[in-house]
Write a protein that holds these residues in place. Structure first.
Motif, PDB file in Angstrom:
ATOM      1  N   LEU A 111       0.796  -1.225   0.000  1.00 24.05           N
ATOM      2  CA  LEU A 111       0.000   0.000   0.000  1.00 24.05           C
ATOM      3  C   LEU A 111       0.833   1.283   0.000  1.00 24.05           C
ATOM      4  O   LEU A 111       0.532   2.215  -0.761  1.00 24.05           O
ATOM      5  CB  LEU A 111      -0.967  -0.005   1.189  1.00 24.05           C
ATOM      6  CG  LEU A 111      -2.263  -0.791   0.993  1.00 24.05           C
ATOM      7  CD1 LEU A 111      -3.027  -0.896   2.303  1.00 24.05           C
ATOM      8  CD2 LEU A 111      -3.144  -0.147  -0.079  1.00 24.05           C
ATOM      9  N   PRO A 112       1.869   1.420   0.832  1.00 27.95           N
ATOM     10  CA  PRO A 112       2.617   2.687   0.831  1.00 27.95           C
ATOM     11  C   PRO A 112       3.199   3.034  -0.539  1.00 27.95           C
ATOM     12  O   PRO A 112       3.154   4.196  -0.968  1.00 27.95           O
ATOM     13  CB  PRO A 112       3.715   2.443   1.870  1.00 27.95           C
ATOM     14  CG  PRO A 112       3.139   1.411   2.788  1.00 27.95           C
ATOM     15  CD  PRO A 112       2.346   0.509   1.902  1.00 27.95           C
ATOM     16  N   GLY A 113       3.752   2.047  -1.241  1.00 29.51           N
ATOM     17  CA  GLY A 113       4.323   2.314  -2.554  1.00 29.51           C
ATOM     18  C   GLY A 113       3.261   2.717  -3.566  1.00 29.51           C
ATOM     19  O   GLY A 113       3.478   3.633  -4.384  1.00 29.51           O
ATOM     20  N   MET A 114       2.092   2.059  -3.539  1.00 28.34           N
ATOM     21  CA  MET A 114       1.030   2.419  -4.479  1.00 28.34           C
ATOM     22  C   MET A 114       0.504   3.816  -4.185  1.00 28.34           C
ATOM     23  O   MET A 114       0.225   4.597  -5.101  1.00 28.34           O
ATOM     24  CB  MET A 114      -0.092   1.373  -4.416  1.00 28.34           C
ATOM     25  CG  MET A 114       0.321   0.012  -4.977  1.00 28.34           C
ATOM     26  SD  MET A 114      -1.060  -1.144  -5.192  1.00 28.34           S
ATOM     27  CE  MET A 114      -1.416  -1.577  -3.478  1.00 28.34           C
ATOM     28  N   ALA A 115       0.369   4.151  -2.892  1.00 29.85           N
ATOM     29  CA  ALA A 115      -0.093   5.492  -2.533  1.00 29.85           C
ATOM     30  C   ALA A 115       0.908   6.549  -2.975  1.00 29.85           C
ATOM     31  O   ALA A 115       0.517   7.635  -3.437  1.00 29.85           O
ATOM     32  CB  ALA A 115      -0.318   5.573  -1.025  1.00 29.85           C
ATOM     33  N   ALA A 116       2.191   6.261  -2.866  1.00 36.69           N
ATOM     34  CA  ALA A 116       3.215   7.216  -3.306  1.00 36.69           C
ATOM     35  C   ALA A 116       3.121   7.463  -4.807  1.00 36.69           C
ATOM     36  O   ALA A 116       3.303   8.601  -5.280  1.00 36.69           O
ATOM     37  CB  ALA A 116       4.594   6.689  -2.931  1.00 36.69           C
TER      38      ALA A 116
END
Length: 897
Positions: free
Chosen positions: A357-362
């Motif tokens: 999730l953090p990478g996709m949100a970035a």
């Protein structure tokens, strides 16, 4: 801080951020002030719920959740936090050991994200949600009906069927607990197959009436299991006298002033007081600008704030929508993570998603335009959890500089009124873009236009990334007309690998030999060569129940319609005269339709087809098609009749017998007519299940019908909705055979479905006479059939499913909210009058003799006939909604509501 801990903290921080409020105004006040509707119960109710209206002769008001993320944009952390908090309450209720063995089931479409969030709060529980999207190669582990939904049939399609086969607690999650019918239908269906000791029902709000409050406990005692209820708040809706009429007038007045175009936003009518006008697509209204800074007002109130004047399309000028940009963003969604819970979502899936999730949100944050301060993450119908979690992760990534909101598109039509005290301020309308199995239709996005969003991140799955999504009237264009920047994020649709072997309740061992078909005169009044019945004879079993008792049991979830039989209607002398007059008048027309559909089958399907009628309405048609093939081409075609039951599929043992004796590719399924296409979809889903469970391929789900007024199939004799006289009677025109029966104590895993042979009605039997009257016209219609078949073979016969769209509209307009209680067409209306408790009949203005028998039956049963202009069918029968004998009287006559 973990994602879930952040969600709980954010939810607490926004405890007073009521999505439907604007400057302290409750988003139900507009409806409450005009209709006197009120919410009684917990103090939290007005924060959780707003009110809206829809065109509805039975109930005008609509409860709209402010924290679900469906109709009202809300902080994703608030939405997620409510679900997680409910899940933790369930964990505390069950205890650690039982919680570890629980399974969570959510309801499509509205509660798919809520159910997934509850599963996250519960702990390592696997999650599954129902779906209305059949998936090739995935067998159904069950299905059920949602009696109050505008689209009711639910499928359960777990990748691993063992997911539902355990004995741990089953946690069922819905957004609202009102009558309890949906839950009872689900538990009953699953408990028959996978009994367990405990169930927990979870909902955001418990809005049961006092009359419904005790049903859950009674049902639990009946099945011998414990059923608990966990909700965030509870209460009831107060309805003053005359509210229905006032609501109808109010909706009609606002709809008359709203044009709701498909490409341009509407504006306030001249002279309309501020905040009082109807909101069509993108209507900013006087409340859209100057209402406070974006992010300072209530979540999703629809007020644009200062962002609308400078950034929203509605702020570019009155009545002008300037298109924004549409760009794709590559999420790099992990290939081994399902897009949601349609086929199951495990603890391991959850761990992989949390890591990604953090990478996709970035990547989303990087793709947002510079200076974007108000961003909507927009999910897609059942796809609620993936965009919810992406939105929540974007909140963390962007921090306080960006106000992130979350909502999803929906199938549910609601009136929009641009007022701070109304829950649905604006709506966008666009065509379905995922090629739905139930046909095309309108879809909606609420409170998006005029809400001051600088950017929208539209999240769809790859099945929905179709040309329709990008068409000039599609969702992407509709969003771009009202928001300066649109990002499209496509999540790959998860397609399970070949499923594992099914557990014993799903795949019983086949017997070595199935019985031969039953034939007349021992079973049915048809000659032995007319049809072979792949059924078992239940003639000695008492299965009939009074119509009123059956209706009450079916609608309450206490029984399935196929578990009993209605008492056979005995026609009066006047009614029999109508039948004979109708047959004399329509025999040649029937012969032309029989000949045309048979010629199409021979030309397109097989030169020597195996006719398989869907008992019993299809049986006379199959017999007539067999006679035409013999008359015109000298063919002696095999003809069988099999059982298919809505919600439970086709008789799998009958399919096994057919596969053992014939090439499945030669089998042509035959029915009398189409209504809204429910059996068409049921057959297609059942054949997919059979292919998956038995490995038998080749059966074609395309049904051949005499008449296709619903535009559901390609193979038909006509699309006119006219009287097929065999619909006028029950067994006495169908070989004296009852409708089929499927009941666990009578039909075992190795048995054909059952039916009764009413030998005692032989004196009234018209079955052979009906076939003879129609086939006697064959020589006179040969030239007409050749011409009709030629025209049909060269025509575009692609189904439009316009009948299904009409049924959905009628279900909403007449306040039924259950498409299964709307029976379109002359044949289906006749069935309503003979077998169910009718409420009213809608007749197309000017309909003639085709409706004489319906009018007679309506007069006999005290049913009003209402003439309707522009009705796509000759008539539509409405079954009494929420029937109880106390409401209608033991005589079964209709009442007006």
């Amino acid at each position: 801080m973990t994602e879930r801990a952040h969600a709980e903290g954010h939810a607490e921080k926004h405890a007073g951020d009521r999505a439907g409020e604007h400057a302290g105004v409750w988003s139900g006040s507009w409806v409450a002030e005009r209709l006197g509707v009120g919410l009684a119960g917990d103090e939290a109710l007005t924060g959780l719920l707003g009110l809206a209206l829809r065109r509805n002769p039975k109930r005008a008001h609509l409860l709209v959740s402010n924290v679900l993320g469906k109709h009202v944009p809300q902080s994703p952390s608030v939405v997620y936090g409510h679900g997680v908090a409910l899940g933790r309450r369930v964990r505390d209720l069950l205890g650690p050991e039982a919680a570890a063995r629980a399974v969570v089931l959510g309801y499509a479409e509205t509660a798919t994200g809520l159910g997934h969030s509850v599963a996250d709060g519960l702990g390592p529980a696997p999650y599954l949600h129902s779906t209305r999207r059949p998936v090739t190669g995935v067998a159904r582990a069950g299905g059920f009906e949602e009696s109050h939904s505008h689209a009711s049939s639910h499928l359960l399609l777990p990748q691993d069927p063992a997911l539902l086969a355990g004995d741990g607690t089953l946690v069922l999650v819905d957004d609202e607990f009102s009558t309890g019918n949906t839950v009872l239908n689900t538990i009953r269906a699953l408990h028959e197959r996978y009994p367990r000791e405990r169930y927990v029902v979870v909902a955001l709000v418990d809005m049961r009436s006092p009359a419904d409050a005790g049903r859950l406990d009674d049902f639990a005692r009946e099945i011998g299991a414990r059923v608990d209820l966990v909700t965030t708040a509870s209460g009831t809706v107060r309805l003053p006298p005359g509210v229905l009429e006032k609501g109808q007038e109010l909706v009609a007045r606002h709809e008359a002033r709203t044009t709701e175009p498909t490409t341009e936003p509407t504006t306030e009518p001249a002279g309309e007081p501020a905040g009082e006008g109807p909101a069509g697509e993108g209507a900013a209204g006087s409340g859209a600008a100057g209402s406070g800074a974006a992010g300072e007002g209530p979540a999703g109130s629809g007020a644009a704030g200062k962002g609308a004047a400078g950034n929203g399309a509605a702020g570019k000028g009155p009545g002008v929508a300037l298109p924004g940009s549409v760009e794709r963003v590559d999420l790099r969604w992990p290939h081994d993570v399902p897009d949601g819970g349609r086929h199951g979502f495990t603890a391991a899936d959850r761990d992989r998603l949390e890591s990604a999730l953090p990478g996709m949100a970035a990547r989303i944050a990087e793709a947002l335009p510079a200076g974007a301060r108000r961003v909507l993450v927009l999910g897609f119908e059942e796809l609620m959890y993936a965009p919810l979690r992406l939105g929540q992760a974007l909140e963390q990534t962007a921090g306080d500089d960006v106000d992130v909101r979350y909502s999803t598109t929906t199938r549910s039509p609601v009136l929009a009124v641009d007022d701070p005290g109304y829950a649905i301020r604006t709506r966008l309308v666009f065509p379905a873009h995922d090629d739905p199995a139930d046909g095309p239709g309108e879809r909606y996005a609420y409170n998006v236009a005029g809400a001051g969003f600088d950017a929208v991140v539209a999240v769809v799955d790859s099945v929905a990334d179709t040309p329709a999504l990008h068409a000039p009237d599609g969702l992407a264009a509709r969003l771009a007309a009202h928001v300066p920047h649109v990002l499209l994020a496509v999540v790959p649709s998860y397609v399970p690998d070949a499923p594992p072997a099914l557990p014993a309740p799903q795949a019983p061992e086949r017997p070595s030999m199935l019985p031969e078909p039953l034939r007349g005169p021992a079973f049915s009044s048809y000659a032995p060569d007319e049809v072979g019945w792949l059924l078992q004879d239940l003639s000695d079993v008492t299965l009939e129940a009074p119509t009123e008792e059956r209706e009450e049991a079916i609608q309450s979830g206490g029984a399935h319609y196929a578990e009993s039989l209605p008492v056979e209607y005995q026609p009066s002398e006047q009614y029999q005269e109508l039948f004979h007059a109708a047959l004399e008048a329509s025999a040649a027309r029937l012969a032309r339709a029989v000949g045309a559909v048979t010629e199409i089958v021979l030309a397109e399907r097989s030169p020597r087809p195996v006719l398989v009628s869907l008992a019993r309405a299809g049986t006379p048609v199959g017999a007539l098609m067999r006679r035409w093939a013999q008359f015109r081409h000298g063919l002696d075609l095999p003809h069988y009749a099999v059982s298919i039951v809505r919600g439970r599929g086709i008789d799998a043992n009958a399919l096994r017998w057919l596969a053992d004796h014939h090439d499945p590719a030669d089998v042509v399924f035959v029915d009398g007519w189409t209504g809204k296409g429910a059996i068409t979809r049921e057959l297609a889903a059942a054949l997919r299940d059979f292919e998956s469970s038995d490995g038998v391929t080749g059966f074609d789900p395309e049904i051949a019908v005499l008449a296709d007024p619903g535009s559901c199939v390609r193979t038909y004799g006509t699309r006119d909705d006219f009287l097929i006289p065999s619909a006028c009677l029950n067994s006495t025109v169908s070989g004296l055979i009852s409708r089929t029966v499927l009941r666990a104590d009578l039909v075992g895993p190795h048995d054909f479905h059952g039916a009764k042979f009413y030998r005692e009605l032989a004196g009234a039997d018209l079955s052979p006479a009906f076939l003879d009257a129609v086939s006697a016209c064959f020589p006179d219609v040969t030239d007409a059939v050749d011409a009709q078949a030629k025209d049909l073979l060269s025509a575009d016969r692609t189904p439009t499913w316009e009948g299904w769209a009409a049924v959905e509209r009628i279900s909403e307009e007449y306040g039924i909210h259950d498409v299964n209680l709307v029976k379109p067409g002359v044949g289906e209306t006749t069935r309503v009058m003979l077998r169910r408790v009718p409420w009213k009949v809608l007749a197309r203005a000017g309909a003639g003799a085709d409706l004489d028998h319906v009018r007679l039956l309506a007069e006999q049963r005290g049913v009003p006939v209402e003439e309707v202009a522009d009705l796509p069918y000759t008539c539509v029968g409405l079954i009494h909604p929420q029937y109880t004998r106390g409401a209608t009287g033991a005589d079964g006559k209709a009442v007006t509501l």
